[in-house]
Write an enzyme that holds these catalytic residues in place. Structure first.
Site, PDB file in Angstrom:
ATOM      1  N   ASP A 113      28.164  57.908  23.766  1.00 20.85           N
ATOM      2  CA  ASP A 113      28.997  58.356  24.873  1.00 20.85           C
ATOM      3  C   ASP A 113      28.688  59.840  25.094  1.00 20.85           C
ATOM      4  O   ASP A 113      29.016  60.681  24.262  1.00 20.85           O
ATOM      5  CB  ASP A 113      30.471  58.144  24.534  1.00 20.85           C
ATOM      6  CG  ASP A 113      31.388  58.443  25.705  1.00 20.85           C
ATOM      7  OD1 ASP A 113      31.033  59.289  26.545  1.00 20.85           O
ATOM      8  OD2 ASP A 113      32.481  57.842  25.776  1.00 20.85           O
TER       9      ASP A 113
ATOM     10  N   ARG B 136      27.481  42.720  45.455  1.00 19.25           N
ATOM     11  CA  ARG B 136      27.826  42.690  44.029  1.00 19.25           C
ATOM     12  C   ARG B 136      26.552  42.642  43.192  1.00 19.25           C
ATOM     13  O   ARG B 136      26.516  43.142  42.066  1.00 19.25           O
ATOM     14  CB  ARG B 136      28.727  41.490  43.710  1.00 19.25           C
ATOM     15  CG  ARG B 136      29.058  41.372  42.212  1.00 19.25           C
ATOM     16  CD  ARG B 136      30.226  40.441  41.945  1.00 19.25           C
ATOM     17  NE  ARG B 136      30.091  39.162  42.611  1.00 19.25           N
ATOM     18  CZ  ARG B 136      29.347  38.143  42.145  1.00 19.25           C
ATOM     19  NH1 ARG B 136      28.676  38.269  41.019  1.00 19.25           N
ATOM     20  NH2 ARG B 136      29.301  37.006  42.806  1.00 19.25           N
TER      21      ARG B 136
ATOM     22  N   TYR C 101      37.373  58.180  21.799  1.00 18.81           N
ATOM     23  CA  TYR C 101      38.285  58.042  22.932  1.00 18.81           C
ATOM     24  C   TYR C 101      39.222  56.849  22.742  1.00 18.81           C
ATOM     25  O   TYR C 101      38.797  55.769  22.326  1.00 18.81           O
ATOM     26  CB  TYR C 101      37.475  57.891  24.219  1.00 18.81           C
ATOM     27  CG  TYR C 101      38.316  57.599  25.437  1.00 18.81           C
ATOM     28  CD1 TYR C 101      39.354  58.452  25.804  1.00 18.81           C
ATOM     29  CD2 TYR C 101      38.089  56.479  26.214  1.00 18.81           C
ATOM     30  CE1 TYR C 101      40.146  58.182  26.911  1.00 18.81           C
ATOM     31  CE2 TYR C 101      38.865  56.203  27.328  1.00 18.81           C
ATOM     32  CZ  TYR C 101      39.885  57.064  27.675  1.00 18.81           C
ATOM     33  OH  TYR C 101      40.667  56.792  28.766  1.00 18.81           O
TER      34      TYR C 101
ATOM     35  N   LYS D 185      34.418  62.118  35.096  1.00 22.40           N
ATOM     36  CA  LYS D 185      34.604  63.450  34.538  1.00 22.40           C
ATOM     37  C   LYS D 185      33.589  64.451  35.118  1.00 22.40           C
ATOM     38  O   LYS D 185      33.588  64.708  36.313  1.00 22.40           O
ATOM     39  CB  LYS D 185      34.520  63.369  33.018  1.00 22.40           C
ATOM     40  CG  LYS D 185      35.359  62.259  32.381  1.00 22.40           C
ATOM     41  CD  LYS D 185      36.839  62.346  32.697  1.00 22.40           C
ATOM     42  CE  LYS D 185      37.704  61.445  31.831  1.00 22.40           C
ATOM     43  NZ  LYS D 185      37.480  60.016  31.961  1.00 22.40           N
TER      44      LYS D 185
END
Length: 376
Positions: free
Chosen positions: A169, A45, A97, A194
């Protein structure tokens, strides 16, 4: 190295023995070699070999120093927002978005983080929205789903005047077509699900920065919250990035031909794309990006035919997401921006007749025939 070379060799760091893609290390914990001495890999982690490789590669492609990979695009955005605290104010684009809208409007608002949504295509709107407690500006350019263009350099100039953090973004453009860090942006984020992954087979997100202080804050959130990309998805993303330039170019070539078809179709009211003459930000986009990308939207003249349009598709797929080999068609009002109140969607122009197309690289004649049939 040029961009396409870096996508393939960007994690070698001069080590000639690393001839091919990185191996996958699935370990969740690592033996401590020496008591009391911190080592690079102790618990995955905190730090993991395959994740470190994809983070280094993503930073390289964005011309950044520090990269961080997360389990999704929204995990990235959420983690970046942990830099802010109760009483802080963030300015965002009005055409943005739906997930970003939701996390601020419905989640962070509970903890006292304020947000204002404005039309960032007019920089004066940003100036007017700045308050004494404003800490950051987040932009999407081109925006989702109307493909509006925001002047990145102009936003950076305003932010520096007021000592604000800038976040961009860059999902639609990818670092191949646009690199906001080069234009002065502090943090670049992606839904790596994407274009960066390109195959609709993984979820991932990325944040890249050149600012060491910001990098430390993002790293703290990454470790503390643990919204991490898995080792296997890290490896898949490294694999996918090798063909990023080829995929983006092929999809963009199809897009340009499809847009010409849609603009000349009697059933289509309007087409939205950053490099069209009808986009007021065309010149700005061309000054900060090297292409229009492969996402565009359009409005049907008759919104009662929307359902029939989607039902008539045979090659293109009715689905959320974008950036893969397959052409995906979605309905922003009921899919990507469904969580917005109806009055908010109407105010932003996300009407029932608005349809977004994320173009893949099927044969262009097959795509045109499919859309021609659906429009008829």
């Amino acid at each position: 190295m040029k961009f396409e070379t870096r996508t393939i060799h960007g994690i070698k760091e001069g080590k000639k023995e690393r001839l091919w893609g990185t191996s996958v290390d699935f370990a969740s914990t690592f033996p401590v070699k020496e008591f009391g001495v911190t080592q690079e890999f102790e618990y995955s982690r905190v730090s993991a070999p395959t994740r470190n490789d994809v983070e280094a590669l993503l930073a390289n492609l964005e011309n950044g120093k520090y990269g961080f990979a997360f389990s999704s695009g929204m995990a990235t955005t959420t983690s970046v927002f942990t830099m802010f605290e109760a009483g802080d104010h963030i300015i965002l684009g009005i055409d943005i978005y739906g997930g970003t809208y939701r996390i601020l409007h419905d989640v962070y608002s509970k903890f006292g983080v304020e947000s204002t949504f404005v039309d960032t295509t007019d920089l004066e709107n940003i100036r007017k929205a700045i308050k004494p407690n404003t800490k950051a500006i987040l932009i999407e350019t081109p925006s989702n789903p109307l493909l509006d263009v925001t002047d990145i350099r102009g936003v950076v100039k305003i932010a520096k005047e007021h000592n604000l953090i800038t976040i961009a973004d860059n999902t639609f453009m990818t670092p191949y077509l646009q690199r906001p860090l080069d234009l002065g942006i502090d943090i670049v984020i992606h839904s790596a699900t994407k274009f960066l992954s390109g195959h609709h087979d993984l979820l991932a997100g990325v944040a890249v920065t050149n600012n060491e202080e910001i990098a430390e804050k993002i790293k703290f959130s990454q470790v503390a919250a643990g919204a991490l990309i898995s080792p296997f998805d890290s490896w898949l993303l490294i694999r996918s990035l090798k063909t990023l330039k080829l995929r983006v170019e092929a999809a963009q070539k199809n897009t340009e031909k499809l847009i010409e078809f849609f603009q000349n179709h009697d059933a289509v009211d309007k087409v939205y794309y950053p490099t069209l003459d009808s986009n007021k930000g065309k010149a700005i986009h061309e000054s900060q990006a090297s292409g229009g990308g492969s996402v565009f939207s359009f409005k049907l003249k008759d919104d009662t035919k929307v359902k029939k349009f989607f039902e008539s598709l045979n090659v293109a797929i009715f689905a959320a997401s974008l950036g893969g080999a397959e052409t995906l068609v979605t309905h922003p009002s009921t899919i990507t921006h469904a969580e917005m109140p109806d009055e908010e969607k109407e105010a932003r122009g996300f009407t029932n007749s608005l349809i977004r197309i994320a173009v893949g690289f099927e044969n262009i004649d097959d795509l045109i025939a499919d859309f021609d049939n659906a429009l008829k």
